[in-house]
Design a protein around this motif. Structure first.
Motif, PDB file in Angstrom:
ATOM      1  N   LEU A   1      34.774  19.424  25.554  1.00  0.00           N
ATOM      2  CA  LEU A   1      35.296  18.520  26.576  1.00  0.00           C
ATOM      3  C   LEU A   1      34.188  17.978  27.469  1.00  0.00           C
ATOM      4  O   LEU A   1      34.169  16.794  27.805  1.00  0.00           O
ATOM      5  CB  LEU A   1      36.334  19.256  27.420  1.00  0.00           C
ATOM      6  N   LEU A   2      33.258  18.843  27.858  1.00  0.00           N
ATOM      7  CA  LEU A   2      32.197  18.406  28.758  1.00  0.00           C
ATOM      8  C   LEU A   2      31.196  17.482  28.080  1.00  0.00           C
ATOM      9  O   LEU A   2      30.483  16.721  28.750  1.00  0.00           O
ATOM     10  CB  LEU A   2      31.473  19.622  29.334  1.00  0.00           C
ATOM     11  N   SER A   3      31.133  17.548  26.749  1.00  0.00           N
ATOM     12  CA  SER A   3      30.195  16.693  26.016  1.00  0.00           C
ATOM     13  C   SER A   3      30.827  15.390  25.547  1.00  0.00           C
ATOM     14  O   SER A   3      30.125  14.501  25.055  1.00  0.00           O
ATOM     15  CB  SER A   3      29.632  17.442  24.802  1.00  0.00           C
ATOM     16  N   GLN A   4      32.135  15.264  25.704  1.00  0.00           N
ATOM     17  CA  GLN A   4      32.830  14.070  25.225  1.00  0.00           C
ATOM     18  C   GLN A   4      32.548  12.879  26.131  1.00  0.00           C
ATOM     19  O   GLN A   4      32.501  12.999  27.350  1.00  0.00           O
ATOM     20  CB  GLN A   4      34.340  14.315  25.159  1.00  0.00           C
TER      21      GLN A   4
ATOM     22  N   ARG B   1      40.311  11.112  30.898  1.00  0.00           N
ATOM     23  CA  ARG B   1      39.881  11.962  31.999  1.00  0.00           C
ATOM     24  C   ARG B   1      40.947  12.973  32.355  1.00  0.00           C
ATOM     25  O   ARG B   1      40.646  14.135  32.639  1.00  0.00           O
ATOM     26  CB  ARG B   1      39.530  11.098  33.221  1.00  0.00           C
ATOM     27  N   GLY B   2      42.219  12.550  32.341  1.00  0.00           N
ATOM     28  CA  GLY B   2      43.308  13.475  32.652  1.00  0.00           C
ATOM     29  C   GLY B   2      43.447  14.579  31.623  1.00  0.00           C
ATOM     30  O   GLY B   2      43.672  15.746  31.960  1.00  0.00           O
ATOM     31  N   VAL B   3      43.302  14.228  30.353  1.00  0.00           N
ATOM     32  CA  VAL B   3      43.378  15.218  29.282  1.00  0.00           C
ATOM     33  C   VAL B   3      42.266  16.251  29.432  1.00  0.00           C
ATOM     34  O   VAL B   3      42.483  17.455  29.307  1.00  0.00           O
ATOM     35  CB  VAL B   3      43.292  14.531  27.903  1.00  0.00           C
ATOM     36  N   LYS B   4      41.048  15.769  29.714  1.00  0.00           N
ATOM     37  CA  LYS B   4      39.912  16.684  29.876  1.00  0.00           C
ATOM     38  C   LYS B   4      40.138  17.625  31.051  1.00  0.00           C
ATOM     39  O   LYS B   4      39.901  18.822  30.953  1.00  0.00           O
ATOM     40  CB  LYS B   4      38.638  15.878  30.068  1.00  0.00           C
ATOM     41  N   ARG B   5      40.597  17.075  32.161  1.00  0.00           N
ATOM     42  CA  ARG B   5      40.806  17.895  33.350  1.00  0.00           C
ATOM     43  C   ARG B   5      41.880  18.958  33.106  1.00  0.00           C
ATOM     44  O   ARG B   5      41.709  20.130  33.459  1.00  0.00           O
ATOM     45  CB  ARG B   5      41.214  17.009  34.532  1.00  0.00           C
ATOM     46  N   ARG B   6      43.001  18.551  32.490  1.00  0.00           N
ATOM     47  CA  ARG B   6      44.085  19.510  32.233  1.00  0.00           C
ATOM     48  C   ARG B   6      43.636  20.592  31.261  1.00  0.00           C
ATOM     49  O   ARG B   6      43.987  21.766  31.408  1.00  0.00           O
ATOM     50  CB  ARG B   6      45.313  18.778  31.685  1.00  0.00           C
ATOM     51  N   ALA B   7      42.878  20.207  30.255  1.00  0.00           N
ATOM     52  CA  ALA B   7      42.423  21.193  29.276  1.00  0.00           C
ATOM     53  C   ALA B   7      41.480  22.203  29.922  1.00  0.00           C
ATOM     54  O   ALA B   7      41.561  23.408  29.646  1.00  0.00           O
ATOM     55  CB  ALA B   7      41.736  20.487  28.105  1.00  0.00           C
ATOM     56  N   LEU B   8      40.589  21.729  30.793  1.00  0.00           N
ATOM     57  CA  LEU B   8      39.686  22.642  31.488  1.00  0.00           C
ATOM     58  C   LEU B   8      40.453  23.560  32.430  1.00  0.00           C
ATOM     59  O   LEU B   8      40.151  24.762  32.535  1.00  0.00           O
ATOM     60  CB  LEU B   8      38.635  21.847  32.266  1.00  0.00           C
ATOM     61  N   GLN B   9      41.454  23.035  33.101  1.00  0.00           N
ATOM     62  CA  GLN B   9      42.285  23.864  33.976  1.00  0.00           C
ATOM     63  C   GLN B   9      43.029  24.922  33.174  1.00  0.00           C
ATOM     64  O   GLN B   9      43.151  26.083  33.604  1.00  0.00           O
ATOM     65  CB  GLN B   9      43.278  22.984  34.742  1.00  0.00           C
TER      66      GLN B   9
ATOM     67  N   ALA C   1      43.649  21.676  19.087  1.00  0.00           N
ATOM     68  CA  ALA C   1      44.085  20.372  19.588  1.00  0.00           C
ATOM     69  C   ALA C   1      42.909  19.549  20.102  1.00  0.00           C
ATOM     70  O   ALA C   1      42.894  18.324  19.962  1.00  0.00           O
ATOM     71  CB  ALA C   1      45.116  20.561  20.703  1.00  0.00           C
ATOM     72  N   VAL C   2      41.917  20.221  20.685  1.00  0.00           N
ATOM     73  CA  VAL C   2      40.767  19.506  21.233  1.00  0.00           C
ATOM     74  C   VAL C   2      39.785  19.118  20.133  1.00  0.00           C
ATOM     75  O   VAL C   2      39.222  18.020  20.147  1.00  0.00           O
ATOM     76  CB  VAL C   2      40.075  20.365  22.312  1.00  0.00           C
ATOM     77  N   THR C   3      39.560  20.008  19.166  1.00  0.00           N
ATOM     78  CA  THR C   3      38.564  19.735  18.127  1.00  0.00           C
ATOM     79  C   THR C   3      39.127  18.921  16.964  1.00  0.00           C
ATOM     80  O   THR C   3      38.370  18.285  16.231  1.00  0.00           O
ATOM     81  CB  THR C   3      37.974  21.047  17.589  1.00  0.00           C
ATOM     82  N   GLN C   4      40.456  18.959  16.767  1.00  0.00           N
ATOM     83  CA  GLN C   4      41.101  18.192  15.701  1.00  0.00           C
ATOM     84  C   GLN C   4      42.242  17.358  16.287  1.00  0.00           C
ATOM     85  O   GLN C   4      43.416  17.571  15.968  1.00  0.00           O
ATOM     86  CB  GLN C   4      41.649  19.141  14.617  1.00  0.00           C
ATOM     87  N   PRO C   5      41.955  16.417  17.176  1.00  0.00           N
ATOM     88  CA  PRO C   5      43.018  15.703  17.897  1.00  0.00           C
ATOM     89  C   PRO C   5      43.939  14.883  16.998  1.00  0.00           C
ATOM     90  O   PRO C   5      45.135  14.813  17.247  1.00  0.00           O
ATOM     91  CB  PRO C   5      42.247  14.808  18.873  1.00  0.00           C
ATOM     92  N   LEU C   6      43.391  14.260  15.953  1.00  0.00           N
ATOM     93  CA  LEU C   6      44.238  13.442  15.082  1.00  0.00           C
ATOM     94  C   LEU C   6      45.228  14.305  14.315  1.00  0.00           C
ATOM     95  O   LEU C   6      46.402  13.967  14.183  1.00  0.00           O
ATOM     96  CB  LEU C   6      43.367  12.630  14.120  1.00  0.00           C
ATOM     97  N   ASP C   7      44.758  15.440  13.818  1.00  0.00           N
ATOM     98  CA  ASP C   7      45.654  16.357  13.112  1.00  0.00           C
ATOM     99  C   ASP C   7      46.694  16.919  14.053  1.00  0.00           C
ATOM    100  O   ASP C   7      47.873  17.053  13.711  1.00  0.00           O
ATOM    101  CB  ASP C   7      44.834  17.492  12.486  1.00  0.00           C
ATOM    102  N   ALA C   8      46.290  17.260  15.280  1.00  0.00           N
ATOM    103  CA  ALA C   8      47.219  17.821  16.260  1.00  0.00           C
ATOM    104  C   ALA C   8      48.288  16.816  16.653  1.00  0.00           C
ATOM    105  O   ALA C   8      49.444  17.173  16.884  1.00  0.00           O
ATOM    106  CB  ALA C   8      46.455  18.277  17.505  1.00  0.00           C
TER     107      ALA C   8
END
Length: 389
Positions: A231-234, A263-271, A137-144
């Motif tokens: 996520l950290l490099s985005q 920012r919310g997506v990144k934070r939730r994914a890291l959590q 989902a993170v690396t292929q967001p459009l497909d996901a």
């Protein structure tokens, strides 16, 4: 209870302290478990039953609000596996309360032991599937975002259940109880006097299971490290920021959502990735680290492959450590719901809405579900390709 995992099923057939002296082996026991396990399993039973039934309730309502995707299929199946484990706990509470005397049928011994094994390895595999899903989902967001891939999720779940149940069948159909020298009926423990050939086959099976776990654990760690790196490099795309600025002239809400959501997506994914790796590290890793030496200590193979020459103190320490790791594995049915909260925003938002309604004494189910469903539709209109739901 936990003596009934696949690792325990055969390893306890020889309890070897001083096996090289005679064919009869002393039972390597840990007395504290007869007080410890009834207490902690009673707590896990009460909390786990409530938490996992509530999770199923939430997932069902989210499904009715058209919010059921691939990851929620994994969540539902993981919750079912946890409930199977929780429902078997009363038998093991009784077993340890009677100082290791199984008063139920041999079939119930085999069934409850198999349920613990199924829960353990279904949990490991489903958490692995969730990690792979989030990486995709993170690396292929459009497909996901363009497809919920429910069919793939169903196929993966069927394969996991089939593999895990197939591995537990040999232990489900084999006798599980045995009478010890004190006339206590032991469940998946108390077997003695196995020959070295049998013990070596048992040891090889256990180390194969341990190897399988570390393969999955390595996959989970790699996937989550790659997710964290991405996520950290985005950085927010300039085109997206420019588009949001233009839209803000028409709608302040659209601008706020467009700038805060990444920012919310990144934070939730890291959590989420911290939660998944944390569950693995706390619940499963200690057991599989201790399991290999413990198996050799308990089997006490007399010569050749698997033979160890440890003193009584070392054997006792390994057995005590093994009991603690079994307790930690039982905690996964309480910690899995934590992963759900980090894995998807809609799940967490529904719970918060639900709790607010309960605190204020209002009706909650339909209102909270409608709120989540409406929010999902609004976000879909505002942004056709969400990265993570």
């Amino acid at each position: 209870m936990v003596e009934s995992t696949i690792e325990q099923l055969a390893a306890t057939r020889s309890f070897g302290v001083g096996a090289g002296v005679s064919n009869a082996s002393a039972f390597l026991d840990s007395e504290f478990r007869y007080v410890f396990f009834p207490v902690v399993y009673s707590i896990i039973f009460i909390l786990g039953l409530f938490a996992n039934f509530y999770v199923l309730f939430v997932l069902r309502l989210l499904r009715e609000s058209k919010a059921m995707g691939e990851i929620r299929i994994y969540m539902t199946n993981l919750t079912i596996a946890d409930l199977l484990f929780v429902c078997a706990l009363p038998f093991w509470i009784g077993y340890y309360s009677r100082h290791g005397n199984w008063v139920y049928s041999d079939f119930m011994c085999r069934l409850t032991g198999s349920l613990f094994f199924i829960n353990t390895y279904c949990s490991i595999l489903f958490l692995g599937a969730i990690s792979v899903n989030r990486y995709w989902a993170v690396t292929q967001p459009l497909d996901a975002a363009s497809s919920n891939h429910r069919c793939r999720g169903i196929i993966v779940c069927v394969v996991i259940w089939m593999c895990t149940i197939a591995m537990s069948i040999p232990f489900l159909v084999s006798p599980g109880t045995n009478i010890d020298e004190k006339n206590n009926t032991r469940c998946f423990e108390g077997y003695q006097d196995e020959n070295d050939g049998r013990k070596k086959r048992v040891a090889a099976t256990h180390f194969a299971i341990i190897g399988m776990f570390f393969v999955v654990f390595f996959l989970v760690v790699v996937c989550n490290c790659l997710i964290a790196r991405v996520l950290l490099s985005q950085k927010p795309p300039q085109s997206e920021i420019h588009s949001a600025t233009i839209k803000s002239r028409k709608s302040h809400r659209t601008l706020s959502w467009a700038t805060e959501r990444p920012r919310g997506v990144k934070r939730r994914a890291l959590q989420m990735l911290i939660a998944v790796v944390g569950v693995f590290a706390l619940c499963f890793l200690p057991h599989h680290v201790v399991q290999g030496p413990w198996t050799l200590a308990v089997l006490q193979i007399r010569e050749g492959f698997g033979h160890v020459d440890w003193d009584q103190r070392t054997l006792q320490l390994l057995n005590d450590a093994h009991q603690i790791t079994l307790f930690l594995m039982g905690l996964n049915c309480l910690l899995d719901p934590v992963v759900y909260c980090f894995a998807t925003r809609k799940f967490r938002r529904f719970i918060m809405e639900h709790l607010k309604k309960l605190v204020h004494g209002e009706g909650c189910s339909n209102t909270a579900t409608s709120h989540v469903s409406m929010d999902s539709r609004n976000q879909s209109l505002a942004h056709p390709h969400p990265v993570c739901d």
